[in-house]
Motif scaffolding. Sequence first.
Motif, short mmCIF file in Angstrom:
data_model
loop_
_atom_site.label_atom_id
_atom_site.label_comp_id
_atom_site.label_asym_id
_atom_site.label_seq_id
_atom_site.Cartn_x
_atom_site.Cartn_y
_atom_site.Cartn_z
N TYR A 88 0.80 -1.23 0.00
CA TYR A 88 0.00 0.00 0.00
C TYR A 88 0.83 1.29 0.00
N GLY A 89 2.10 1.21 0.31
CA GLY A 89 2.89 2.42 0.46
C GLY A 89 3.41 3.01 -0.84
N THR A 90 3.62 4.31 -0.85
CA THR A 90 4.29 4.94 -1.98
C THR A 90 5.78 4.64 -1.91
N ILE A 91 6.49 4.92 -2.98
CA ILE A 91 7.93 4.69 -3.01
C ILE A 91 8.62 5.50 -1.91
N GLU A 92 8.17 6.75 -1.75
CA GLU A 92 8.78 7.62 -0.74
C GLU A 92 8.54 7.07 0.68
N GLU A 93 7.34 6.54 0.91
CA GLU A 93 7.03 6.00 2.23
C GLU A 93 7.84 4.73 2.51
N LYS A 94 8.00 3.91 1.49
CA LYS A 94 8.83 2.71 1.66
C LYS A 94 10.25 3.09 1.99
N PHE A 95 10.77 4.07 1.24
CA PHE A 95 12.15 4.49 1.48
C PHE A 95 12.31 5.13 2.85
N GLU A 96 11.33 5.93 3.25
CA GLU A 96 11.41 6.61 4.55
C GLU A 96 11.50 5.59 5.68
N LYS A 98 16.33 -5.73 1.26
CA LYS A 98 15.11 -5.00 0.93
C LYS A 98 15.41 -3.59 0.41
N ILE A 99 16.31 -2.89 1.08
CA ILE A 99 16.59 -1.52 0.65
C ILE A 99 17.38 -1.52 -0.67
N SER A 100 18.18 -2.55 -0.90
CA SER A 100 18.92 -2.66 -2.16
C SER A 100 17.96 -2.86 -3.33
N VAL A 101 16.95 -3.70 -3.13
CA VAL A 101 15.95 -3.94 -4.18
C VAL A 101 15.17 -2.66 -4.47
N LEU A 102 14.75 -1.94 -3.43
CA LEU A 102 13.99 -0.71 -3.61
C LEU A 102 14.81 0.32 -4.38
N VAL A 103 16.06 0.48 -4.02
CA VAL A 103 16.92 1.47 -4.66
C VAL A 103 17.19 1.08 -6.12
N ARG A 104 17.47 -0.21 -6.34
CA ARG A 104 17.79 -0.68 -7.69
C ARG A 104 16.61 -0.45 -8.64
N ASP A 105 15.40 -0.60 -8.14
CA ASP A 105 14.21 -0.45 -8.98
C ASP A 105 13.77 0.99 -9.15
N ASN A 106 14.46 1.92 -8.48
CA ASN A 106 14.07 3.34 -8.56
C ASN A 106 15.29 4.23 -8.76
N LYS A 107 16.01 3.95 -9.83
CA LYS A 107 17.24 4.68 -10.11
C LYS A 107 17.00 6.15 -10.46
N ASP A 108 15.75 6.49 -10.78
CA ASP A 108 15.43 7.86 -11.14
C ASP A 108 15.18 8.74 -9.91
N LYS A 109 15.10 8.13 -8.74
CA LYS A 109 14.81 8.89 -7.52
C LYS A 109 16.09 9.51 -6.95
N ASP A 110 15.90 10.59 -6.20
CA ASP A 110 17.06 11.29 -5.62
C ASP A 110 17.82 10.41 -4.63
N PHE A 111 17.11 9.52 -3.93
CA PHE A 111 17.80 8.71 -2.92
C PHE A 111 18.79 7.72 -3.53
N TYR A 112 18.71 7.52 -4.85
CA TYR A 112 19.67 6.61 -5.50
C TYR A 112 21.09 7.17 -5.40
N LYS A 113 21.23 8.48 -5.35
CA LYS A 113 22.55 9.10 -5.32
C LYS A 113 23.34 8.76 -4.05
N SER A 114 22.65 8.44 -2.98
CA SER A 114 23.35 8.08 -1.75
C SER A 114 23.21 6.59 -1.42
N SER A 115 22.70 5.82 -2.38
CA SER A 115 22.41 4.41 -2.09
C SER A 115 23.66 3.54 -1.96
N TYR A 116 24.80 4.04 -2.43
CA TYR A 116 26.04 3.28 -2.27
C TYR A 116 26.36 3.02 -0.80
#
Length: 388
Positions: A139-147, A172-190
């Motif tokens: 049910y969550g948005t991408i931003e809510e999942k990441f938060e 879990k967080i690796s999968v979320l980041v990998r599937d949303n490379k267009d989001k700003d949080f990808y820049k710090s996902s390393y």
Amino acid sequence: MGNLDYEQFISFLKQELESNDDKMLNDIETLVEFFEEYPPEELEDDVDSDYAKEEIERIANEEIITLLPKLKQNEKTWLTVENGKLKLLPCMDDEENSKTLNQELTDDELLLSEKHYDTLDKNDRESLLTLYDHKYLVYGTIEEKFELLEKLFNSYKYLDEKDHNYLTFIEKISVLVRDNKDKDFYKSSYKYHEDAAKYYRKKYDHEESALQFKQAAEIVASLLEAETENVEDFKCISLKLVRAMRIQYEACGDEENASKAFIEENRLNRLMLGKSEKSWIHIISDNCQNPIKVAMSACWLVIFSTVIFSLTGIETGSEAQSLLYGNKDWYIILWDSFYFSIVTFTTLGYGDFSPGEGLSRLIANMVSIFGLLLSSLFLVTLVRKYGR
């Protein structure tokens, strides 16, 4: 799933579902079509043969057993898997998802999700991971999942001893980041992979630590290709990650990958200093990591000097010989020139042959100097590669 590239299949599946009027496909037929378009390596050259078609069907039937449970676990936010069918779920926009999430959360779950990361204990983290799987993923948005996952990361980050749920969280967080490379949080996902690498390093699991550092370095490398800002910062981060990866590969005895990491480390270091990516020592030896490349450079030098000596001439006693003058057969001249090149390259200097005039002497001097350098470099590369 040795024959299946999972990410490539997911991309293929989404395209097929979106182009299908019913938004539904047969699972095994879709997998067969995928392998027909992206055949395993051993079938690439003969994909239209009857044998290849039979092999593809066999491989698809084997892969489907492990693929379906993975699809149910990882893709349940957009895909239904049941009764041999793959069905695309109707998508909701972020606003609708957010309303749905708030409606689905109980008061206790809402209070838990709003807790500050400093106050989370082991049980809270475990409950949040369960909540993420059962409510946020659906049910969550991408931003809510990441938060939520970012909160878990901050909670885990400063723990001296991480519990068994830590690796589940990292996945879990690796999968979320990998599937949303267009989001700003990808820049710090390393940093998630870097933190996991440090965790494995403490456990002396150097191989897994190296793999995590590698994934972190790959993320930063992709950012370097796409970013126009903060390039220097990303170069520093990339160099740090690659160096850490090389050390971990060395610690687990993986000489091949340690060698590749060392080459990349030197390349990044040169870029940091404002130099070209490759130095002369990289060109002829891969930064003292490739003895075969040094040997090939030596061979080309000997061949080049053989041709030059056969044209400019070499002398034996009072007699000079060359392809351009003299009475000797051409193959004898080439053989003698080759012999003289080897003797000069190794600086043996038997004295039975000597260079002719002018250019021949200049080449002889160059061959002897480069012979000393390449011979020394060859020994260095052997020690660096196999005596690390």
